[in-house]
Design an enzyme around this catalytic site. Sequence first.
Site, PDB file in Angstrom:
ATOM      1  N   SER A 184      70.733 -89.738 -41.546  1.00  0.00           N
ATOM      2  CA  SER A 184      71.084 -89.103 -40.277  1.00  0.00           C
ATOM      3  C   SER A 184      72.447 -88.424 -40.281  1.00  0.00           C
ATOM      4  O   SER A 184      72.674 -87.523 -39.485  1.00  0.00           O
ATOM      5  CB  SER A 184      71.030 -90.128 -39.142  1.00  0.00           C
ATOM      6  OG  SER A 184      71.962 -91.153 -39.367  1.00  0.00           O
ATOM      7  N   HIS A 212      64.442 -88.676 -38.864  1.00  0.00           N
ATOM      8  CA  HIS A 212      64.833 -87.264 -39.009  1.00  0.00           C
ATOM      9  C   HIS A 212      63.869 -86.495 -39.900  1.00  0.00           C
ATOM     10  O   HIS A 212      64.202 -85.401 -40.368  1.00  0.00           O
ATOM     11  CB  HIS A 212      66.255 -87.170 -39.557  1.00  0.00           C
ATOM     12  CG  HIS A 212      67.250 -87.796 -38.644  1.00  0.00           C
ATOM     13  ND1 HIS A 212      67.741 -87.150 -37.526  1.00  0.00           N
ATOM     14  CD2 HIS A 212      67.801 -89.037 -38.633  1.00  0.00           C
ATOM     15  CE1 HIS A 212      68.572 -87.961 -36.892  1.00  0.00           C
ATOM     16  NE2 HIS A 212      68.621 -89.106 -37.527  1.00  0.00           N
ATOM     17  N   LYS A 243      63.295 -87.280 -31.225  1.00  0.00           N
ATOM     18  CA  LYS A 243      63.903 -86.208 -32.022  1.00  0.00           C
ATOM     19  C   LYS A 243      62.919 -85.045 -32.105  1.00  0.00           C
ATOM     20  O   LYS A 243      62.664 -84.423 -31.086  1.00  0.00           O
ATOM     21  CB  LYS A 243      64.391 -86.800 -33.333  1.00  0.00           C
ATOM     22  CG  LYS A 243      65.610 -87.696 -33.025  1.00  0.00           C
ATOM     23  CD  LYS A 243      66.123 -88.538 -34.128  1.00  0.00           C
ATOM     24  CE  LYS A 243      67.349 -89.292 -33.618  1.00  0.00           C
ATOM     25  NZ  LYS A 243      67.480 -90.619 -34.174  1.00  0.00           N
TER      26      LYS A 243
END
Length: 396
Positions: A184, A212, A243
């Site tokens: 990250s 991610h 996300k």
Amino acid sequence: MAEFEVHLNTELATLRDNSLFRELRSVGSAPGAMIRIGDQDYLNFSSNDYLGLANHPVLKEAAQTAIEEFGAGAGSARLICGNQRIHVELEESIAAFKGVEAALVFNTGYAAALGAISSLLTKSDVLIIDKLVHACVVDAAKLTGCKLRIYRHNDLEDLERKLKWAREKHPSAHILIATESVFSMDGDIAPLLNIVELKERYGAWLMVDEAHATGLFGSHRRGIVEEFELSDRVEIQMATLGKAVGASGGAICGSRSLIDLLINKARPFIYSTAPPPAAVAAAKAGIQIIAGSEGETRRQRLWAMVDHLKNMFLAVGKPPGLVRAPIIPFICGESDAALSMSSKLFEQGIMVPAIRYPTVRRNEARLRFTITAEHGLEHLEQLQTGLTTKEEDADA
Ligand SMILES: *Cc1c(COP(=O)(O)O)cnc(C)c1O
């Protein structure tokens, strides 16, 4: 009371003295390429909404429809009466998207990590983690009270040393390795194939946090586990829904038995009100978009912007890593240097957060750029101007 306030203010003064004091900014818009702070618009390089789905009309409409049908709140935990049809549908969508037997949704990714690790390990087991894993995995180790070993970032020899130690000293323990796939803070990628080979050799289990990577990598955009063709060899896959998916929540993906065990043992799942219907419906719509052709179009747009920004950094003498990921660090050194660069850009209407200790190592404070499919060339040009006029402004 007075003594308590003195204690608080002493703590705060220490943070300020070390340039570690943090403050909240109030944002008056959706998380797009431009965001509104106060009465000004800022170019935003800090959102994890990588595919630009958080403000997508289809997600917003799904959320509104779900509120009409299921209400604003779920009313209780999933095991009481909070397991609404929309929760089950989201989990079926996630399982189909990830190509696994089953999935379980938590209120946050943070809670998902806590729930999974604490359900699988006990005090006598061993958790082995990469030095740079997210705080949720570190906190899960604390909750579990298991033995914790940390290997140097992406260092396979160090990981193997830890595995050997665990096997020799704790022959009957379960051993779980936890890593991120895309990290990250650095946007680099774990050598997952080698890690899988090691965990198989030492009889360990593996949990991969795809916070991610979900929506961005692999032919179906499932993540790095798919990209490296390891789906059948990873016990526990973790995704976040806040996300690239554009909503909120976290998910653990794996076998039906894994999910059944979590339903019975994961305390953050059992003792917490079910995720709100609006967020659940938005996440389901986000997964459907990612799984379809629009997901691919958005991913291609994202990669084009990422490549462009990396070339820009190369041109100003800050060569980025080789990996193509939506997180691009711009290392400044000490906390002060990162902070002053971030605030200079902010004065020019550009929002890039400085990431400091303890999130990253002390002398590796950085600007952390995140790119989304909503960025266009005009935004990158504005950033280029901001980066190159910065020093002159400072001297003026
Ligand atoms: C954001 C993040 C989480 C936590 O997810 P939330 O849904 O925000 O709680 C976990 N792991 C990693 C690597 C993350 O970046």
